[in-house]
Design a protein around this motif. Structure first.
Motif, PDB file in Angstrom:
ATOM      1  N   ASN A   1      17.688   6.319   3.973  1.00 51.82           N
ATOM      2  CA  ASN A   1      18.297   5.118   3.374  1.00 51.82           C
ATOM      3  C   ASN A   1      18.469   4.017   4.405  1.00 51.82           C
ATOM      4  OD1 ASN A   1      18.527   5.888   0.696  1.00 51.82           O
ATOM      5  ND2 ASN A   1      20.527   6.829   1.003  1.00 51.82           N
ATOM      6  N   SER A   2      18.936   4.380   5.579  1.00 52.60           N
ATOM      7  CA  SER A   2      19.143   3.420   6.647  1.00 52.60           C
ATOM      8  C   SER A   2      17.821   2.786   7.091  1.00 52.60           C
ATOM      9  CB  SER A   2      19.817   4.117   7.834  1.00 52.60           C
ATOM     10  OG  SER A   2      19.906   3.256   8.928  1.00 52.60           O
ATOM     11  N   LEU A   3      16.784   3.594   7.221  1.00 51.13           N
ATOM     12  CA  LEU A   3      15.476   3.093   7.637  1.00 51.13           C
ATOM     13  C   LEU A   3      14.845   2.196   6.564  1.00 51.13           C
ATOM     14  CD1 LEU A   3      14.077   6.303   9.353  1.00 51.13           C
ATOM     15  CD2 LEU A   3      14.796   4.177  10.482  1.00 51.13           C
ATOM     16  N   VAL A   4      15.014   2.561   5.309  1.00 51.65           N
ATOM     17  CA  VAL A   4      14.493   1.737   4.210  1.00 51.65           C
ATOM     18  C   VAL A   4      15.214   0.395   4.188  1.00 51.65           C
ATOM     19  CG1 VAL A   4      14.366   1.530   1.694  1.00 51.65           C
ATOM     20  CG2 VAL A   4      13.650   3.650   2.808  1.00 51.65           C
ATOM     21  N   THR A   5      16.522   0.405   4.379  1.00 54.15           N
ATOM     22  CA  THR A   5      17.301  -0.840   4.422  1.00 54.15           C
ATOM     23  C   THR A   5      16.805  -1.727   5.550  1.00 54.15           C
ATOM     24  OG1 THR A   5      19.239   0.223   3.465  1.00 54.15           O
ATOM     25  CG2 THR A   5      19.621  -1.802   4.702  1.00 54.15           C
ATOM     26  N   GLU A   6      16.582  -1.136   6.703  1.00 52.22           N
ATOM     27  CA  GLU A   6      16.088  -1.885   7.857  1.00 52.22           C
ATOM     28  C   GLU A   6      14.702  -2.471   7.574  1.00 52.22           C
ATOM     29  OE1 GLU A   6      15.016  -0.809  12.454  1.00 52.22           O
ATOM     30  OE2 GLU A   6      16.654   0.284  11.503  1.00 52.22           O
ATOM     31  N   LEU A   7      13.847  -1.697   6.960  1.00 56.73           N
ATOM     32  CA  LEU A   7      12.495  -2.146   6.613  1.00 56.73           C
ATOM     33  C   LEU A   7      12.533  -3.312   5.631  1.00 56.73           C
ATOM     34  CD1 LEU A   7       9.422  -1.606   6.843  1.00 56.73           C
ATOM     35  CD2 LEU A   7       9.683  -0.016   4.935  1.00 56.73           C
ATOM     36  N   ARG A   8      13.415  -3.233   4.652  1.00 56.62           N
ATOM     37  CA  ARG A   8      13.498  -4.259   3.607  1.00 56.62           C
ATOM     38  C   ARG A   8      14.145  -5.562   4.072  1.00 56.62           C
ATOM     39  NH1 ARG A   8      14.201  -3.277  -2.225  1.00 56.62           N
ATOM     40  NH2 ARG A   8      15.466  -5.067  -1.802  1.00 56.62           N
ATOM     41  N   ARG A   9      14.988  -5.495   5.096  1.00 56.36           N
ATOM     42  CA  ARG A   9      15.774  -6.656   5.512  1.00 56.36           C
ATOM     43  C   ARG A   9      14.898  -7.884   5.746  1.00 56.36           C
ATOM     44  NH1 ARG A   9      19.210  -4.437   9.231  1.00 56.36           N
ATOM     45  NH2 ARG A   9      20.655  -4.029   7.547  1.00 56.36           N
ATOM     46  N   GLY A  10      13.881  -7.771   6.555  1.00 55.94           N
ATOM     47  CA  GLY A  10      13.000  -8.903   6.836  1.00 55.94           C
ATOM     48  C   GLY A  10      12.151  -9.304   5.651  1.00 55.94           C
ATOM     49  N   THR A  11      11.757  -8.335   4.856  1.00 56.42           N
ATOM     50  CA  THR A  11      10.917  -8.659   3.710  1.00 56.42           C
ATOM     51  C   THR A  11      11.699  -9.416   2.648  1.00 56.42           C
ATOM     52  OG1 THR A  11      11.286  -6.502   2.665  1.00 56.42           O
ATOM     53  CG2 THR A  11       9.372  -6.697   4.095  1.00 56.42           C
ATOM     54  N   LEU A  12      12.996  -9.170   2.540  1.00 58.03           N
ATOM     55  CA  LEU A  12      13.812  -9.908   1.573  1.00 58.03           C
ATOM     56  C   LEU A  12      13.880 -11.391   1.925  1.00 58.03           C
ATOM     57  CD1 LEU A  12      16.784  -7.527   0.736  1.00 58.03           C
ATOM     58  CD2 LEU A  12      14.928  -8.243  -0.762  1.00 58.03           C
ATOM     59  N   THR A  13      13.973 -11.688   3.206  1.00 60.33           N
ATOM     60  CA  THR A  13      13.991 -13.090   3.631  1.00 60.33           C
ATOM     61  C   THR A  13      12.706 -13.773   3.201  1.00 60.33           C
ATOM     62  OG1 THR A  13      15.412 -12.590   5.522  1.00 60.33           O
ATOM     63  CG2 THR A  13      14.124 -14.631   5.641  1.00 60.33           C
ATOM     64  N   LEU A  14      11.587 -13.142   3.451  1.00 56.60           N
ATOM     65  CA  LEU A  14      10.295 -13.715   3.061  1.00 56.60           C
ATOM     66  C   LEU A  14      10.190 -13.840   1.546  1.00 56.60           C
ATOM     67  CD1 LEU A  14       7.568 -14.775   4.035  1.00 56.60           C
ATOM     68  CD2 LEU A  14       6.733 -12.425   4.016  1.00 56.60           C
ATOM     69  N   ALA A  15      10.660 -12.835   0.825  1.00 57.39           N
ATOM     70  CA  ALA A  15      10.624 -12.873  -0.642  1.00 57.39           C
ATOM     71  C   ALA A  15      11.453 -14.033  -1.179  1.00 57.39           C
ATOM     72  CB  ALA A  15      11.124 -11.545  -1.220  1.00 57.39           C
ATOM     73  N   VAL A  16      12.643 -14.222  -0.635  1.00 56.57           N
ATOM     74  CA  VAL A  16      13.519 -15.316  -1.081  1.00 56.57           C
ATOM     75  C   VAL A  16      12.873 -16.662  -0.772  1.00 56.57           C
ATOM     76  CG1 VAL A  16      15.725 -16.474  -0.641  1.00 56.57           C
ATOM     77  CG2 VAL A  16      15.666 -14.007  -1.055  1.00 56.57           C
ATOM     78  N   LEU A  17      12.385 -16.830   0.440  1.00 53.99           N
ATOM     79  CA  LEU A  17      11.735 -18.094   0.801  1.00 53.99           C
ATOM     80  C   LEU A  17      10.563 -18.398  -0.125  1.00 53.99           C
ATOM     81  CD1 LEU A  17      11.748 -17.894   4.716  1.00 53.99           C
ATOM     82  CD2 LEU A  17      13.186 -19.349   3.261  1.00 53.99           C
ATOM     83  N   SER A  18       9.822 -17.375  -0.507  1.00 56.31           N
ATOM     84  CA  SER A  18       8.643 -17.582  -1.358  1.00 56.31           C
ATOM     85  C   SER A  18       9.002 -18.137  -2.736  1.00 56.31           C
ATOM     86  CB  SER A  18       7.865 -16.270  -1.528  1.00 56.31           C
ATOM     87  OG  SER A  18       8.521 -15.401  -2.443  1.00 56.31           O
ATOM     88  N   GLN A  19      10.226 -17.896  -3.168  1.00 55.10           N
ATOM     89  CA  GLN A  19      10.640 -18.342  -4.498  1.00 55.10           C
ATOM     90  C   GLN A  19      11.393 -19.668  -4.467  1.00 55.10           C
ATOM     91  OE1 GLN A  19       9.451 -16.619  -7.254  1.00 55.10           O
ATOM     92  NE2 GLN A  19       8.375 -15.789  -5.482  1.00 55.10           N
TER      93      GLN A  19
ATOM     94  N   GLN B   1      16.067 -23.304  -7.181  1.00 59.08           N
ATOM     95  CA  GLN B   1      16.589 -22.138  -7.908  1.00 59.08           C
ATOM     96  C   GLN B   1      18.072 -22.012  -7.622  1.00 59.08           C
ATOM     97  OE1 GLN B   1      14.660 -20.304  -9.930  1.00 59.08           O
ATOM     98  NE2 GLN B   1      12.824 -21.438  -9.319  1.00 59.08           N
ATOM     99  N   TYR B   2      18.816 -21.555  -8.612  1.00 61.35           N
ATOM    100  CA  TYR B   2      20.206 -21.181  -8.355  1.00 61.35           C
ATOM    101  C   TYR B   2      20.235 -19.668  -8.221  1.00 61.35           C
ATOM    102  CZ  TYR B   2      20.340 -20.419 -13.451  1.00 61.35           C
ATOM    103  OH  TYR B   2      20.088 -19.988 -14.729  1.00 61.35           O
ATOM    104  N   GLY B   3      21.336 -19.145  -7.745  1.00 59.59           N
ATOM    105  CA  GLY B   3      21.417 -17.727  -7.392  1.00 59.59           C
ATOM    106  C   GLY B   3      20.902 -16.772  -8.443  1.00 59.59           C
ATOM    107  N   TYR B   4      21.421 -16.894  -9.670  1.00 62.42           N
ATOM    108  CA  TYR B   4      21.044 -15.942 -10.708  1.00 62.42           C
ATOM    109  C   TYR B   4      19.573 -16.076 -11.081  1.00 62.42           C
ATOM    110  CZ  TYR B   4      21.088 -13.179 -14.968  1.00 62.42           C
ATOM    111  OH  TYR B   4      20.803 -12.242 -15.926  1.00 62.42           O
ATOM    112  N   SER B   5      19.058 -17.302 -11.135  1.00 67.42           N
ATOM    113  CA  SER B   5      17.636 -17.477 -11.469  1.00 67.42           C
ATOM    114  C   SER B   5      16.762 -16.870 -10.376  1.00 67.42           C
ATOM    115  CB  SER B   5      17.289 -18.958 -11.686  1.00 67.42           C
ATOM    116  OG  SER B   5      17.346 -19.695 -10.487  1.00 67.42           O
ATOM    117  N   LEU B   6      17.223 -16.946  -9.139  1.00 63.37           N
ATOM    118  CA  LEU B   6      16.484 -16.358  -8.023  1.00 63.37           C
ATOM    119  C   LEU B   6      16.459 -14.839  -8.129  1.00 63.37           C
ATOM    120  CD1 LEU B   6      14.965 -16.948  -5.439  1.00 63.37           C
ATOM    121  CD2 LEU B   6      17.154 -17.183  -4.274  1.00 63.37           C
ATOM    122  N   VAL B   7      17.600 -14.253  -8.462  1.00 63.50           N
ATOM    123  CA  VAL B   7      17.660 -12.797  -8.665  1.00 63.50           C
ATOM    124  C   VAL B   7      16.681 -12.379  -9.761  1.00 63.50           C
ATOM    125  CG1 VAL B   7      19.119 -10.899  -9.503  1.00 63.50           C
ATOM    126  CG2 VAL B   7      20.017 -12.494  -7.811  1.00 63.50           C
ATOM    127  N   GLN B   8      16.655 -13.129 -10.862  1.00 60.33           N
ATOM    128  CA  GLN B   8      15.754 -12.815 -11.980  1.00 60.33           C
ATOM    129  C   GLN B   8      14.288 -12.906 -11.563  1.00 60.33           C
ATOM    130  OE1 GLN B   8      17.404 -15.614 -14.902  1.00 60.33           O
ATOM    131  NE2 GLN B   8      17.876 -13.844 -16.181  1.00 60.33           N
TER     132      GLN B   8
END
Length: 115
Positions: free
Chosen positions: A6-24, A29-36
């Motif tokens: 779980n810890s390693l998966v969280t670490e792996l995802r951390r940087g990818t989430l930043t890229l995913a958010v930037l891509s959208q 976008q507002y928060g909820y629309s971004l989550v969707q």
């Protein structure tokens, strides 16, 4: 999953989430629309993770925000800044390069198996 995994998966995802958010955030976008949007692409993100990330991106001047008060419920919209667009494009290129390299490494494990 084990605690370590779980810890390693969280670490792996951390940087990818930043890229995913930037891509959208090429469009506002507002928060909820971004989550969707992210969940539509099967990228799971908790609001407790998203909002601190958005604040950090704003502090780093990659994202700008504006309040829309025209509707009954005010919403804070986020969008990439000019600087954010440049950084996103560079991160995207780096991600594609790194992904190819990693794919080659991981595929190599399969290639070593006897036929």
């Amino acid at each position: 999953m084990t605690k370590l995994l779980n810890s390693l998966v969280t670490e792996l995802r951390r940087g990818t989430l930043t890229l995913a958010v930037l891509s959208q955030l090429r469009t506002p976008q507002y928060g909820y629309s971004l989550v969707q949007l992210l969940e539509k692409s099967e990228v799971k993100i908790d609001q407790s993770t998203l909002y601190p990330l958005l604040r950090r991106l704003e502090k780093q001047e990659l994202v700008v925000s504006n309040w829309d008060t025209t509707e009954s419920r005010p919403r804070k919209y986020y969008v990439l800044s000019e600087y954010g667009i440049k950084i996103f494009e560079q991160l995207k290129a780096e991600w594609e390069k790194t992904s190819k390299e990693l794919y080659t490494l991981l595929k190599g494990d399969e290639g070593d198996a006897p036929n």
